[in-house]
Design an enzyme around this catalytic site. Structure first.
Site: not given
Lengths: 290, 290, 290, 290
Positions: C207, C233-235
Site C-alpha cells: 500500500g 493490490l500488490d499481490a
C-alpha cells in the site's frame, strides 16, 4: 587494547546543545582516555542518542564512584542512561526447543570469545532432544515439558529460574513457544532483556511458518530478523536483519536450510552488539553503534 | 533542517586525550548546535579521525572568522583539518570517453539534488560521441581529441581548463585514458581531488579489461570500486565498493551490462559522500562517516 | 550468436514423462540448433515448466508453419504454451506520474539495447512534469490529467490508447494511481501484460508510503519488488526483488533516495527478463529462467 | 521425492545438435522419469554442459547395466561424463589445523543431513588441538605433526591414509599448509577431488594473511572463495564465493571474525553442491547447476 577494562555510557534524551561537550569534558577532565564514541541526532523526533567508551585505567574517579558521578552528569538531560564496565560478566540464558542450529552456534561463538563478556549460565528447553549435544559444552540444560494445560505453571517456573540464575539476557534461540504477555512483562520488570530470532524478513510473514508463507507468496529473497521481545508478537525493536536470494528451484525445505544460516548469523550479530552495549532503543526502534 | 547552512570540520591527527572535548566545547561555548558528529580512534596506528557538523545559525563567531578560530583550535594537534560551509558550491568537472552511463547518471542525480551542493561546471571528453546527450543538460561539453602523439599537450590543456573553471573535484566517469604521473601530480598540487570508478572489485583485476579477466577466471561475483586517484594505477584510497552475483550463464557482455549498474551506483555514492565532506583519507585508506 | 533470429518456446503443464525428449527431438529432427534450454519440475504441485530456444536459421520448418507444428506438439500436454521469435518487436507503453527516475532509466536502457527487442511506443502520464525530459528521446508523451471525478473516463481513454498503439507490455514506472479492477481486467483480456514496481520488499509494507512505514518500523534493510499486476493490490506474481541496507542515520528522505536506485534496477531487470521471454507464471508465482 | 534413488548424468563435450534430444530420449524410451535437468551452451568456447537426473525406480535398464549403456550413449560426444547414484555414499576426509569453525560447521551440517550422501570418514590435522571437540562426533581424528623436515613423509602418509579410507573428496577446512605439487597430483591421479576454502575474494589477496592484506588495502568488502585445488596456489576452478561489508571501524580481528562466518558458509555451499553432483568443471572454471 581489547583486554583493558573500559566504561561505556549510553544516553538517550531530548536533544539540546552541549551534550557531547559535557560528556566528553567529564571524561577528559577526569583523566579518561576515550576509545570509542558515537553520537546520533534524530532531528525528526528531537532526540540525542550517544555512546561513549573510555579506559578505566587512568580515570581519576574511583570505580565505585563512577555511577554516582555519571548520574549527576546525565540526570539533568531527562532521558535514560546506562553504564557498563567491560569486565562485568553478562549472564545469559538460552531458551530453545528441538532445533539445534542457533543454540549450538551461540555456544560455539561463546567458546570462540565472539560474544563479549557473556556468561552463558543455563539452557532451558521445552523438549529433551538437545540435552546430549549441550552437555558437551558443560552448561546446565533444564528440560521443562510444556503443554496447553501446564503453560502458566511452566512460565512461572521459567521466571523463577531466571531469578535464581540472576540472568541479564534471555535469548530465544528458535524457542517455538509464544511467550504470554504476563511472562514478557514479568521478565522485563525484573530487568531482563529478551532477544528473539524470527525466521522472516519482518514485518513480512509475521507469525507461524514464515518459510511456508514465503514459498507460497513466491518471493525472490528471504530473511531473518533479530529483535527485542515486547508484548506484541514479532513487533519489538529490530536489532538486525539479513537476507538471502532464493529461486523457483528452492522448495520449502531449501528455504528452511538456507534460513538456518541466516538465523544463526543474524541472532549472533544482534546478541553480540547487545552484549557489547552498542544498541540503544527508543520509539520502538534501535540505534546500533557499529 | 536540511536547508540550513552548516559548518563541517574534519580532523585527522595523532590520537591524544581531550580532542572530542575540545572540539565540542569550542562549538558549545560559542552557541553552536551540533547536527552530526562522528569520531574514530584507530588504535593500531594511533590516529584520531573526526567529523563534527553544526548550524551556522546561532553560532556566535562570525562566518569570516571561523576559519581562523578553528585553525587556532586544531593546529596544536599536528594533523590536517578542513572546514566546509554547506552553502559553498563545489565545482565539479566530469571527464568521460564514449560510454554514457556514468556521466548521464551523475547529471541526472545532480538534477535530482542527490549530489549535495555540487555545481557541475564542465564535461571533458576525448571523444565527441556524447555531445548531444549532454547538451540536453545545458552543461558545456568540451571535446579534445587525443592520440599517442598529442597526449602531453592534451593533458596540459586539461590542466588549464581545470584552472580556468576553478574545479574542486574531477570525476573520471569511465574516462578510458590513463592519467600520466605529471597530470595527477599537477591536479593534486593545484588542490583538486580526482575520483575514479574502476570496473572491478579492486585489488582484483587491476588494469585493462577487468570484465574479460573476471570472465576468464570464472569468479562468481563481480564488483566495482570508486577510489581517489594517486599516481599509482588503481591503487589510491578506496571510497566505496559494491558487488553483484554472476553465473556461468553470463557472457562477457552480460558482465559489462551488470557492471554498468554497479559502476553508476558505486561512483555516485562515493562522489556524494565526498561532496558532503564525509570522507577522510589517511594511510592510503579512507574513513567514511556514513 | 546474439544477432541471429531465435525461436523460444515456453511451456507450463502437468508433469509427465517424455516432455523434454519430445520437445528436444522435435527441434533436432527438424534440423534445429538449440542455443538455450532450461527446465523445472515442480514436484510439490506436479508441474513441468520449460523454456527452449533454437536458431531459426537451418530449421527445416518454415517460419509461418512453426506455430501450427508447435501447437500439435504441445496441445496434448494440456497446459499453456507461448512461442516467440526474437526479431519480433515487443511494443511497450510506460505509464508514469511525476517521478522521473524509472522512466528515464528505462529509456536510457532501451537506447543502450539492454531491453531485448523492445519498442517503446508511448509514454502516458497523469501529470505534465516529465514532458520536456521525455521529448529528448523522441517518444510520444501523452498527458491525461486525472482526478476523482474523471477516473473512469481516463481509464477508458487509457484502454483505447493501448489498443491504438497495439501495446504488448505496460510498465507502471512509478505510476502513482491505483488501477481499477475493470482497467486491469480489460488490459489483461486484451492480451496485454502489466508490470509494476512497488517500493518495498513485498509483502512487507503493502500500500501507500512504504518508505514511511519502513522508517517507522525501524527495519535495517529496505527493498523493491517488480511484479505482474493482477486485480488484487500488490499481490501479483513477483518477478524480481532486491534490497539495500539502511541504518538509524537514514531519514525517510534517505530511504527514498536509496530506494530509487533499487526501484530502477529491479524494474529494469524484471522488464528485461520478460522481454527476453524468460519468465513463466503459474500458481501466482514466477519461474525465472536466468 | 527426496528419498527415492536417482541417477545423475553429467556431460561436458563439444557442442553439437541433438545432445539434449538423445539424452532425454534415452531416459524416456527406457521408462525413466526425469526429476531435474539443466543444460548450458557455452557459445564462446563451443561447449555443451549438461546434467540430467532421473528416478531409478521404473527405469527399465538394470542398475548394473546403466553405466555401460550410458557409456555407449555418451562416448560419441568426445567429452567427459560421469554417472552418480544418489544412494552411493561419498567418502569425505576433512583436513584441518588449529581453527575449528569450518570443520565443526561441516560436522554439524552432516548431522543435519545438509551434505547429501556424505560419509565423513576421517579427520586429519597437523595439530592436536581439535581432538576433543571432534571426538564428540565419533569420527576418527588422526594427528600427524608436521615440520619443515618431515613434510614429504607426512604427505606420503596422507596419501596412504586417503587410500586406506578410500576417500572420494578431501576438504581443506582451514588446513594451513600448502600442498606440494606432488601431493596434489597424486591425490588427483588417485581419483580424489580436493576442495579448499580461501579466506579472500580471489583473485584478490592470493597467498598468506589475506585479512591483513585486505585491512592494509582499505577495501570496503571482504570475501571468501571455495575452489577445487590444482597445482597452482589458489588458482583452481572457483565453485562459490560470497562477501560481507566492512568499515573503517573493523580491525584485522574483526575481519577475521566476520570472515569466519563467510568461510563456513561458502565452504559448506560448495561442498554440498559437489556432493549433489551439481558442479562441472571445464576451462579452469565451473558450471554450477543450482
Amino acid at each position: 587494547m581489547d583486554k583493558k577494562t573500559t566504561v561505556a555510557l549510553l544516553l538517550v534524551c531530548p536533544d539540546t546543545n552541549g551534550i557531547v561537550s559535557n560528556l566528553s569534558s567529564f571524561i577528559y577532565n577526569n583523566g579518561g582516555c576515550i576509545v570509542d564514541s558515537d553520537f546520533h541526532n534524530d532531528h525528526q523526533h528531537g532526540f540525542f542518542l550517544g555512546r561513549i567508551e573510555w579506559l578505566l585505567e587512568g580515570f581519576k574517579i574511583k570505580r565505585e564512584d563512577i555511577k554516582e558521578r555519571v548520574s549527576e552528569l546525565c540526570t539533568p538531560y531527562n532521558g535514560k542512561w546506562t553504564l557498563h564496565f567491560s569486565d562485568t560478566p553478562i549472564k545469559v540464558a538460552i531458551w530453545c526447543s528441538k532445533q539445534d542450529h542457533c543454540v549450538l552456534d551461540l555456544l560455539w561463538r561463546n567458546q570462540a570469545k565472539e560474544l563479549g563478556n557473556a556468561e552463558i549460565s543455563v539452557i532451558l528447553s521445552n523438549h529433551p532432544d538437545l540435552k546430549s549435544k549441550i552437555d558437551n559444552f558443560g552448561i546446565p540444560f533444564i528440560h521443562i515439558p510444556m503443554n496447553k494445560e501446564n503453560k502458566p505453571e511452566v512460565e512461572q517456573k521459567q521466571i523463577e529460574l531466571m531469578r535464581e540464575y540472576n540472568i541479564d539476557v534471555i535469548v530465544l534461540a528458535k524457542y517455538m513457544q509464544i511467550l504470554s504477555d504476563n511472562l514478557v512483562d514479568t521478565l522485563n520488570n525484573d530487568g531482563r532483556t529478551v532477544i528473539n530470532i524470527h525466521h522472516s524478513f519482518l514485518p513480512a510473514f509475521i507469525g507461524a511458518k514464515p518459510y511456508h508463507q514465503a514459498h507460497k507468496r513466491g518471493v525472490k529473497i528471504i530473511g531473518a530478523t533479530a529483535h527485542f521481545v515486547t508484548a506484541q508478537l514479532d513487533a519489538g525493536p529490530i536489532i538486525e536483519q539479513d537476507v538471502v536470494r532464493i529461486s523457483h528451484r528452492d522448495t520449502v525445505n531449501d528455504l528452511v536450510r538456507k534460513g538456518k544460516d541466516l538465523e544463526k548469523i543474524v541472532l549472533a550479530r544482534a546478541l553480540r552488539l547487545h552484549l557489547l552495549h552498542k544498541v540503544l532503543t527508543y520509539e520502538n526502534k534501535t540505534v546500533v553503534f557499529e
